[in-house]
Enzyme design. Structure first.
Site, PDB file in Angstrom:
ATOM      1  N   PRO A 112       0.463  -1.537  -0.305  1.00  0.00           N
ATOM      2  CA  PRO A 112       0.137   0.461  -0.165  1.00  0.00           C
ATOM      3  C   PRO A 112       1.186   1.784  -0.438  1.00  0.00           C
ATOM      4  CG  PRO A 112      -0.233  -1.089   1.965  1.00  0.00           C
ATOM      5  CD  PRO A 112       0.646  -2.364   1.401  1.00  0.00           C
ATOM      6  N   GLU A 159       2.304  -7.940   9.144  1.00  0.00           N
ATOM      7  CA  GLU A 159       1.405  -6.627   8.947  1.00  0.00           C
ATOM      8  C   GLU A 159       2.617  -5.666   7.988  1.00  0.00           C
ATOM      9  OE1 GLU A 159      -0.159  -5.270  11.454  1.00  0.00           O
ATOM     10  OE2 GLU A 159      -1.152  -6.845  11.850  1.00  0.00           O
ATOM     11  N   ARG A 168      -3.745  -9.739 -20.407  1.00  0.00           N
ATOM     12  CA  ARG A 168      -5.270  -9.037 -21.244  1.00  0.00           C
ATOM     13  C   ARG A 168      -4.054  -7.946 -22.375  1.00  0.00           C
ATOM     14  NH1 ARG A 168      -7.459  -3.916 -21.112  1.00  0.00           N
ATOM     15  NH2 ARG A 168      -9.534  -4.112 -22.208  1.00  0.00           N
ATOM     16  N   ASP A 227     -10.419   1.109 -24.406  1.00  0.00           N
ATOM     17  CA  ASP A 227     -11.007   1.113 -23.112  1.00  0.00           C
ATOM     18  C   ASP A 227     -10.715   2.904 -22.035  1.00  0.00           C
ATOM     19  OD1 ASP A 227     -10.535  -1.378 -22.467  1.00  0.00           O
ATOM     20  OD2 ASP A 227      -8.537  -1.411 -22.005  1.00  0.00           O
TER      21      ASP A 227
HETATM   22  N1  ADE Z   1      -1.206  -4.904   0.195  1.00  0.00           N
HETATM   23  C1  ADE Z   1      -2.276  -4.347   1.143  1.00  0.00           C
HETATM   24  N2  ADE Z   1      -3.048  -3.806   0.122  1.00  0.00           N
HETATM   25  C2  ADE Z   1      -1.816  -3.229  -1.088  1.00  0.00           C
HETATM   26  C3  ADE Z   1      -2.238  -2.078  -1.718  1.00  0.00           C
HETATM   27  N3  ADE Z   1      -3.366  -1.433  -1.698  1.00  0.00           N
HETATM   28  N4  ADE Z   1      -1.933  -2.189  -2.789  1.00  0.00           N
HETATM   29  C4  ADE Z   1      -0.521  -3.509  -2.605  1.00  0.00           C
HETATM   30  N5  ADE Z   1      -0.565  -4.161  -2.303  1.00  0.00           N
HETATM   31  C5  ADE Z   1      -0.910  -4.293  -1.632  1.00  0.00           C
END
Ligand code: ADE
Length: 221
Positions: free
Chosen positions: A86, A113, A150, A164
């Site tokens: 994230p 975590e 794809r 797209d």
């Molecule tokens: N792992 C946990 N959340 C994630 C996200 N939003 N993007 C990529 N990997 C992740």
């Protein structure tokens, strides 16, 4: 193209590779997708791949050794390594296009975590699929693999992705309709039934602009 997905939970991908377009792409040898459980690379006699974080805090952190050894074993000069987190750069269609031209992708799924920050040094790309936190990198890995596969020539009809949303023109896709021409009082726009292809193309472009203004004004900047 070859895609190696490093995961502790390869079974999560079962349906992903056994259905629909991805299944066909694999059968037709447009792509080879492998799942590598990096637990197989741990030196720990009990199969451990994680440990407590230095400095304290909740949960367990994926340790360097299994992932470093796994990547070193499969990486070649042609590989690009992607780490899903994230905290990565937001994933965009342009990245899918660029990655679809590569020969070998290694996608590392984090879990629990988080992971030891030194694992980032293995990666060519740190990617996030959006501003939300998932339980692990498996769903993001499917998002990446799907959006990339794809686009490999021959996987789907090229005209299917020329229009797209999020292509270079930064407009959302125009609305589409199928039969019947009226459903529960909702009518298909006249122009689409007119057979006038120049008018249809103009209408589609205008609708794309209108939608983008309404829903994603950020794309027009
Ligand atoms: N792992 C946990 N959340 C994630 C996200 N939003 N993007 C990529 N990997 C992740």
């Amino acid at each position: 193209m070859k895609i190696d997905i490093l995961t502790l939970f390869p079974d999560m991908f079962n349906g992903f590779i056994t259905e629909s377009i991805i299944k066909r792409a694999i059968e037709n040898k447009h792509v080879e997708v492998n799942f590598i459980n990096f637990r197989d690379y741990t030196n720990d006699p009990h199969g451990k791949v994680d440990d407590t974080p230095y400095g304290g805090g909740a949960g367990m952190v994926l340790a360097c050794q299994p992932i470093f050894d796994c990547v070193k074993a499969i990486r070649t000069a042609e590989s690009k390594v992607i780490l899903l987190t994230p905290s990565g750069v937001p994933y965009k269609q342009k990245m899918a296009y660029d990655l679809s031209k590569e020969k070998h992708l290694i996608i590392i799924c984090g879990h629990y975590e988080g992971f030891d920050d030194r694992i980032e040094t293995l990666a060519d790309y740190l990617i996030s699929i959006g501003d939300y936190v998932l339980t692990g990198g498996e769903v993001p890995a499917m998002v990446l693999a799907d959006s990339i596969i794809r686009l490999i020539p021959g996987v789907i009809n090229e005209s299917s992705h020329l229009n797209d949303s999020f292509n270079e023109n930064y407009l959302l896709d125009y609305p589409t309709f199928t039969k019947p021409a009226e459903y529960e009082g909702l009518k298909v726009p006249e122009v689409l039934i007119s057979g006038d292809h120049q008018k249809i193309n103009e209408w589609r472009y205008q609708e794309s602009v209108k939608r983008t203004k309404e829903r994603r004004p950020d794309l027009l900047k």
